[in-house]
Design an enzyme around this catalytic site. Sequence first.
Site, PDB file in Angstrom:
ATOM      1  N   CYS A   1       0.834  -1.206   0.000  1.00 29.58           N
ATOM      2  CA  CYS A   1       0.000   0.000   0.000  1.00 29.58           C
ATOM      3  C   CYS A   1       0.866   1.252   0.000  1.00 29.58           C
ATOM      4  O   CYS A   1       1.283   1.737   1.056  1.00 29.58           O
ATOM      5  CB  CYS A   1      -0.928  -0.009   1.207  1.00 29.58           C
ATOM      6  SG  CYS A   1      -1.990   1.442   1.239  1.00 29.58           S
TER       7      CYS A   1
ATOM      8  N   CYS B   1      -0.636   4.181   1.967  1.00 27.18           N
ATOM      9  CA  CYS B   1      -0.532   4.110   3.433  1.00 27.18           C
ATOM     10  C   CYS B   1       0.901   4.395   3.876  1.00 27.18           C
ATOM     11  O   CYS B   1       1.125   5.058   4.878  1.00 27.18           O
ATOM     12  CB  CYS B   1      -0.867   2.722   3.961  1.00 27.18           C
ATOM     13  SG  CYS B   1      -2.154   1.860   3.117  1.00 27.18           S
ATOM     14  N   ASP B   2       1.865   3.859   3.156  1.00 25.75           N
ATOM     15  CA  ASP B   2       3.235   3.833   3.682  1.00 25.75           C
ATOM     16  C   ASP B   2       4.222   4.724   2.933  1.00 25.75           C
ATOM     17  O   ASP B   2       5.315   4.994   3.437  1.00 25.75           O
ATOM     18  CB  ASP B   2       3.774   2.386   3.628  1.00 25.75           C
ATOM     19  CG  ASP B   2       2.922   1.437   4.461  1.00 25.75           C
ATOM     20  OD1 ASP B   2       2.285   1.910   5.408  1.00 25.75           O
ATOM     21  OD2 ASP B   2       2.895   0.238   4.141  1.00 25.75           O
TER      22      ASP B   2
END
Length: 351
Positions: A169, A172-173
Site C-alpha cells: 500500500c 498508506c506507507d
Amino acid sequence: MAERITIIGSGPAGWTAAIYAARANLEPVVYEGAFNEDNRLKGTLPLGQLAQTTEVENFPGFPSGDMTGYLDDSIDEKIRKYMAPNSKHGVSGPELMELMRQQAKNFGTRVVTDDIVDLDLANGSPFKIKSLGGDEFESHAIIIATGASANYLGLESEERFKNMGVSACAVCDGAMPRYRDNALVVVGGGDSAMEEGTFLTKYASKVYIVHRRAEFRASKIMAERALANPKIEVKWNSNIDEVLGDDTNGVTGVRIRSTIDEGQTEELAVSGYFAAIGHTPNTSFLKGQLEMNDKGYLIWPVSHRTNTSVDGVFAAGDVADDHYKQAVTAAGTGCASALDAERWLAARGLV
Ligand code: NAP
C-alpha cells in the site's frame, strides 16, 4: 433479540447496503472491521481498499473541483479534523469512504469497529455471530461485503521485511522517511501498479516498475501516465527473484530475473518494495460455509441476485466479484443486496 440485518465489511458495497437497509427502516448494524496491526498488515482495515488509494476519478458524481467546503459540511467534525485537507481534485478514496460512512450513519446505521470472526451458517437463520472483541449475537439476515485484499508474491524475503520496506500500500506507507528520496520498486502491471508507481514518485528519487510481460494489463490512461513520468523506469519481462536486505536496514534492494532468459539477473538498489499484483477475497472466515469459486470468491448462484448458497446470507462487492472489481459496481451490488435482504425479511414477516 436478534438483529434483523448485519452487514460485514465497510467498503462501497457495505455502506451502500447500509444506506438502503437503514432507509428501509431495517436498523442495520455494520461491523466495519477492527483497527489493529494484523488488519494493517493484511490490508483489511476499516473502509476497505479505497481508503488506501489516492484520487478516484471514475466514481460518477465527483468531477474535479475543490471539495473542501462540501467535506467540511458533510462529515462529522470529529472525523473531518483527522482527514487531510483537500486539494483540487475529484474526490480521494479516503474522502469517498468517509462520505459513504457518514451517509449510512445519517440514516441510523449502527457502526461497530470490530471484526466478525465466527459465523454459524449451517443451522439456518437467525445465524449465530461472534466478533473478535467478544460480541455474541444473532442476525436474521447477513450481508457479506468484506472485499478483497492485496496479494504478495509469497517469497520468504518479502515476509521477512514486511514493516521494514515491504508493503502492498503505497498510499498508506509511501510518505514514510525510509522511502523518501530513495529508489523504490513496484511489482505488477495492472492499474494498481501504475497508480502506486505514479504516487510514489512524489517522494522517491526513482521508481522501478517490474512487470513479467512486455505489455501492461493496466488501462491505457493509467499506463500512459506512468510511462510519461520521468522518474519511472519499467523493467519489462522480469520477475522479482528475491527481496534483499538485512535486519538493521530492512530492504536494501531486489534481485530481478528475466522471464525470457532465466539465467539473466540484475540487482536494483531500492529502499522499498511495493507489491501490486492483484487481490484475494476476504473469505477465509467463511471457508466451508458458503460456496466459493476456485479463487475463494463467493458465488451468487442465481444470475442478477445477491443471494449466496445459504438462505438469508447475501454477498455484495468484490468479495463475490472477480471480474469487474470497481467501486461503482461494488456500490451497485451493495444496493442490490439490501433490496434482496429486505424482500427476504419481508417474506418472513420480519420487516
Ligand atoms: P490486476 O489488474 O489483476 O493486475 C495484476 C498485475 O499483477 C498484472 O499485471 C499481473 O501480471 C501481475 N501479477 C499477478 N500475479 C503475479 C505474479 N505472481 N508475479 C508477477 N506479476 C504478477 O490487479 P490490480 O492492478 O490490483 O487491479 C484490480 C482491479 O482494480 C482492476 O479492475 C483495476 O482496473 C482496478 N483498479 C482501478 C484503479 C483506478 O481506476 N484508479 C486503481 C487500481 C485498481 P499479468 O498482466 O502478466 O497477468
